[in-house]
Design a protein around this motif. Structure first.
Motif, PDB file in Angstrom:
ATOM      1  N   MET A 169       0.804  -1.203   0.000  1.00 29.93           N
ATOM      2  CA  MET A 169       0.000   0.000   0.000  1.00 29.93           C
ATOM      3  C   MET A 169       0.847   1.267   0.000  1.00 29.93           C
ATOM      4  N   TYR A 170       2.113   1.155   0.435  1.00 29.59           N
ATOM      5  CA  TYR A 170       2.946   2.358   0.493  1.00 29.59           C
ATOM      6  C   TYR A 170       3.110   2.997  -0.878  1.00 29.59           C
ATOM      7  N   LYS A 171       2.900   2.221  -1.935  1.00 27.91           N
ATOM      8  CA  LYS A 171       3.002   2.778  -3.286  1.00 27.91           C
ATOM      9  C   LYS A 171       1.779   3.624  -3.630  1.00 27.91           C
ATOM     10  N   HIS A 172       0.692   3.390  -2.903  1.00 25.88           N
ATOM     11  CA  HIS A 172      -0.565   4.028  -3.258  1.00 25.88           C
ATOM     12  C   HIS A 172      -1.054   5.072  -2.263  1.00 25.88           C
ATOM     13  N   LEU A 173      -0.583   4.993  -1.019  1.00 22.64           N
ATOM     14  CA  LEU A 173      -1.063   5.900   0.023  1.00 22.64           C
ATOM     15  C   LEU A 173       0.094   6.553   0.750  1.00 22.64           C
ATOM     16  N   ARG A 174      -0.153   7.749   1.285  1.00 23.23           N
ATOM     17  CA  ARG A 174       0.829   8.420   2.141  1.00 23.23           C
ATOM     18  C   ARG A 174       0.077   9.271   3.156  1.00 23.23           C
ATOM     19  N   PHE A 175       0.757   9.525   4.261  1.00 22.77           N
ATOM     20  CA  PHE A 175       0.200  10.416   5.275  1.00 22.77           C
ATOM     21  C   PHE A 175       0.727  11.816   5.045  1.00 22.77           C
ATOM     22  N   LYS A 176      -0.143  12.780   5.155  1.00 22.45           N
ATOM     23  CA  LYS A 176       0.245  14.184   5.218  1.00 22.45           C
ATOM     24  C   LYS A 176      -0.355  14.665   6.524  1.00 22.45           C
ATOM     25  N   ASP A 177       0.495  14.757   7.536  1.00 26.66           N
ATOM     26  CA  ASP A 177       0.060  14.960   8.908  1.00 26.66           C
ATOM     27  C   ASP A 177      -0.837  13.779   9.283  1.00 26.66           C
ATOM     28  N   ASP A 178      -2.083  14.028   9.611  1.00 24.70           N
ATOM     29  CA  ASP A 178      -2.975  12.937  10.017  1.00 24.70           C
ATOM     30  C   ASP A 178      -3.994  12.581   8.938  1.00 24.70           C
ATOM     31  N   VAL A 179      -3.786  13.105   7.751  1.00 24.58           N
ATOM     32  CA  VAL A 179      -4.690  12.844   6.631  1.00 24.58           C
ATOM     33  C   VAL A 179      -4.004  11.861   5.684  1.00 24.58           C
ATOM     34  N   VAL A 180      -4.796  10.945   5.129  1.00 15.92           N
ATOM     35  CA  VAL A 180      -4.272   9.975   4.165  1.00 15.92           C
ATOM     36  C   VAL A 180      -4.529  10.525   2.769  1.00 15.92           C
ATOM     37  N   GLU A 181      -3.475  10.506   1.939  1.00 16.01           N
ATOM     38  CA  GLU A 181      -3.593  10.965   0.557  1.00 16.01           C
ATOM     39  C   GLU A 181      -3.321   9.802  -0.383  1.00 16.01           C
ATOM     40  N   GLY A 182      -4.049   9.778  -1.478  1.00 16.41           N
ATOM     41  CA  GLY A 182      -3.779   8.791  -2.507  1.00 16.41           C
ATOM     42  C   GLY A 182      -2.629   9.257  -3.378  1.00 16.41           C
ATOM     43  N   LYS A 183      -1.684   8.350  -3.624  1.00 11.58           N
ATOM     44  CA  LYS A 183      -0.552   8.671  -4.494  1.00 11.58           C
ATOM     45  C   LYS A 183      -0.795   8.169  -5.918  1.00 11.58           C
ATOM     46  N   SER A 184      -1.838   7.403  -6.070  1.00  5.21           N
ATOM     47  CA  SER A 184      -2.173   6.833  -7.373  1.00  5.21           C
ATOM     48  C   SER A 184      -3.691   6.779  -7.485  1.00  5.21           C
ATOM     49  N   THR A 185      -4.156   6.373  -8.632  1.00  2.00           N
ATOM     50  CA  THR A 185      -5.602   6.216  -8.820  1.00  2.00           C
ATOM     51  C   THR A 185      -6.146   5.186  -7.831  1.00  2.00           C
ATOM     52  N   ALA A 186      -5.413   4.093  -7.668  1.00  2.01           N
ATOM     53  CA  ALA A 186      -5.840   3.061  -6.707  1.00  2.01           C
ATOM     54  C   ALA A 186      -5.855   3.618  -5.290  1.00  2.01           C
ATOM     55  N   GLY A 187      -4.874   4.430  -4.954  1.00  3.84           N
ATOM     56  CA  GLY A 187      -4.817   5.035  -3.629  1.00  3.84           C
ATOM     57  C   GLY A 187      -5.975   5.987  -3.396  1.00  3.84           C
ATOM     58  N   VAL A 190      -9.861  10.908  11.356  1.00  6.13           N
ATOM     59  CA  VAL A 190      -8.719  11.828  11.432  1.00  6.13           C
ATOM     60  C   VAL A 190      -8.496  12.257  12.878  1.00  6.13           C
ATOM     61  N   SER A 191      -9.561  12.542  13.584  1.00  4.18           N
ATOM     62  CA  SER A 191      -9.450  12.927  14.993  1.00  4.18           C
ATOM     63  C   SER A 191      -8.831  11.804  15.817  1.00  4.18           C
ATOM     64  N   TYR A 192      -9.257  10.582  15.558  1.00  3.92           N
ATOM     65  CA  TYR A 192      -8.679   9.425  16.257  1.00  3.92           C
ATOM     66  C   TYR A 192      -7.184   9.314  15.962  1.00  3.92           C
ATOM     67  N   ARG A 193      -6.831   9.464  14.685  1.00  2.70           N
ATOM     68  CA  ARG A 193      -5.421   9.401  14.278  1.00  2.70           C
ATOM     69  C   ARG A 193      -4.607  10.483  14.994  1.00  2.70           C
ATOM     70  N   GLN A 194      -5.169  11.686  15.115  1.00  2.00           N
ATOM     71  CA  GLN A 194      -4.492  12.772  15.818  1.00  2.00           C
ATOM     72  C   GLN A 194      -4.309  12.424  17.293  1.00  2.00           C
ATOM     73  N   SER A 195      -5.326  11.834  17.889  1.00  2.87           N
ATOM     74  CA  SER A 195      -5.242  11.446  19.307  1.00  2.87           C
ATOM     75  C   SER A 195      -4.154  10.404  19.526  1.00  2.87           C
ATOM     76  N   VAL A 196      -4.087   9.434  18.641  1.00  3.17           N
ATOM     77  CA  VAL A 196      -3.061   8.389  18.767  1.00  3.17           C
ATOM     78  C   VAL A 196      -1.666   9.002  18.596  1.00  3.17           C
ATOM     79  N   THR A 197      -1.525   9.894  17.646  1.00  2.49           N
ATOM     80  CA  THR A 197      -0.232  10.560  17.433  1.00  2.49           C
ATOM     81  C   THR A 197       0.177  11.348  18.673  1.00  2.49           C
ATOM     82  N   GLN A 198      -0.760  12.066  19.264  1.00  2.00           N
ATOM     83  CA  GLN A 198      -0.467  12.835  20.484  1.00  2.00           C
ATOM     84  C   GLN A 198      -0.112  11.903  21.641  1.00  2.00           C
ATOM     85  N   LEU A 199      -0.800  10.780  21.733  1.00  2.00           N
ATOM     86  CA  LEU A 199      -0.505   9.810  22.784  1.00  2.00           C
ATOM     87  C   LEU A 199       0.893   9.232  22.617  1.00  2.00           C
ATOM     88  N   ILE A 200       1.278   8.913  21.401  1.00  2.00           N
ATOM     89  CA  ILE A 200       2.622   8.393  21.139  1.00  2.00           C
ATOM     90  C   ILE A 200       3.668   9.432  21.525  1.00  2.00           C
TER      91      ILE A 200
END
Length: 101
Positions: free
Chosen positions: A1-19, A34-44
């Motif tokens: 999936m790393y070929k198709h998706l990437r994180f930009k802060d806590d948002v997931v972006e598609g890098k390809s049509t499949a992504g 996104v809020s959950y992802r932000q909470s987990v990042t803050q917890l880490i």
């Protein structure tokens, strides 16, 4: 999936049509997700800071205990508790990140 998706802060972006399709299909950027992802990042980040503080206290107390003297038994007891706290923090980080600490 790393070929198709990437994180930009806590948002997931598609890098390809499949992504892009995957982001839309799974609703990966729904506000609650996104809020959950932000909470987990803050917890880490908080857990890493706590682990760093515990490591520093452990090092200072260990140095004091090596010198010996009055209160050494209390220091050793405190050091053992800090070792337990460090192990707990590492286990929590391993569960949150799926990486060894």
């Amino acid at each position: 999936m790393y070929k198709h998706l990437r994180f930009k802060d806590d948002v997931v972006e598609g890098k390809s049509t499949a992504g892009e399709f995957t982001v839309k299909l799974l609703d990966l950027n729904e506000p609650t997700v996104v809020s959950y992802r932000q909470s987990v990042t803050q917890l880490i980040e908080a857990m890493l800071a706590q682990l760093h503080r515990l490591d520093n206290v452990y090092a200072r107390l260990s140095a004091l205990a090596e010198k010996g003297g009055e209160g050494r038994d209390k220091l050793l007891s405190t050091i053992k508790q800090i070792e337990i706290d460090i192990a707990k923090a590492k286990r929590a980080l391993e569960q949150l990140t799926a990486q060894p600490f």
